[in-house]
Design an enzyme around this catalytic site. Structure first.
Site, short mmCIF file in Angstrom:
data_model
loop_
_atom_site.label_atom_id
_atom_site.label_comp_id
_atom_site.label_asym_id
_atom_site.label_seq_id
_atom_site.Cartn_x
_atom_site.Cartn_y
_atom_site.Cartn_z
N SER A 74 28.05 -4.40 -24.22
CA SER A 74 27.86 -2.96 -24.27
C SER A 74 28.72 -2.33 -25.35
O SER A 74 29.62 -2.96 -25.89
CB SER A 74 28.16 -2.34 -22.90
OG SER A 74 29.48 -2.63 -22.52
N CYS A 75 28.39 -1.10 -25.66
CA CYS A 75 29.06 -0.32 -26.69
C CYS A 75 30.57 -0.35 -26.50
O CYS A 75 31.03 -0.22 -25.38
CB CYS A 75 28.54 1.10 -26.61
SG CYS A 75 29.25 2.20 -27.82
N CYS A 134 27.56 5.30 -27.32
CA CYS A 134 28.99 5.59 -27.42
C CYS A 134 29.12 7.04 -27.87
O CYS A 134 28.39 7.49 -28.73
CB CYS A 134 29.64 4.71 -28.48
SG CYS A 134 29.89 3.03 -27.97
#
Length: 197
Positions: free
Chosen positions: A16-17, A155
């Site tokens: 994930s970001c 993000c």
């Protein structure tokens, strides 16, 4: 541009970001001009993040596809490309950790008014700039935290504020300083509703 022949494939499924963009940037930094990188990601915000990263770095995003819940991007290394260094990404990641800790502290502190309104920005850098400018002015009613996924899965950051009147006041103040504010969202239960502009 139907078929693109990649020189290298980077499968970032499950990450994930900001890791998909960080690892893409590091891989592209080591590639030769004209080479093509195929990146596979399951992160929901990856498509928007990779568009933004390509624009900032100077690399060429040839195409983006969606397949079985995955985003597949083909990126060509440009001669004028300038990927951020690993040190930049370490600082970026540490900012994320700091903001998540700050958010957790707000949630568990019974003596702090919980934020009800959230000011969004066009970029993380605009949010951090806004926080610095507000500190110079002595403004203590806004806290920079990670953007809730319900507003945007990418993000990002928001200024968390208690009360719509205060949120609008801060929004207008930042706008007057040429900081790229986007909108104000109000938390209603588990949902977030855009309330301004």
């Amino acid at each position: 541009m139907e078929n693109v022949k990649e020189d290298r494939t980077l499968d970032l499924s499950g990450l994930s970001c900001p890791l998909p963009v960080v690892m893409t940037s590091e891989t592209m930094r080591k590639m030769e001009e004209g080479q093509v990188l195929k990146v596979i990601s399951t992160d929901p915000g990856f498509e928007r993040d990779i568009w933004s990263w390509a624009k900032q770095s100077g690399n060429i995003l040839l195409k983006v596809e969606k397949e079985d819940g995955k985003t597949i991007a083909y990126i060509k290394k440009a001669s004028e490309a300038h990927e951020p260094s690993l040190w930049y990404w370490i600082k970026f990641h540490s900012l994320g950790v700091k903001l998540h800790i700050r958010q957790f502290c707000i949630q568990i502190n019974p003596f702090v008014k919980k934020p009800t309104h959230f000011i969004t920005f066009s970029a993380i850098s605009e949010g951090t700039r806004a926080e610095k400018e507000l500190k110079k002015l002595g403004e203590k009613d806004a806290v920079l935290i990670p953007i809730p996924d319900e507003i945007d899965p990418r993000c990002g950051v928001v200024l968390a504020v208690h009360g719509e009147k205060k949120a609008r006041e801060i929004y207008e103040k930042l706008k007057d300083m040429d900081i790229a504010v986007e909108a104000i969202y109000e938390k209603k239960g588990k949902e977030y509703e855009r309330v301004y502009p």
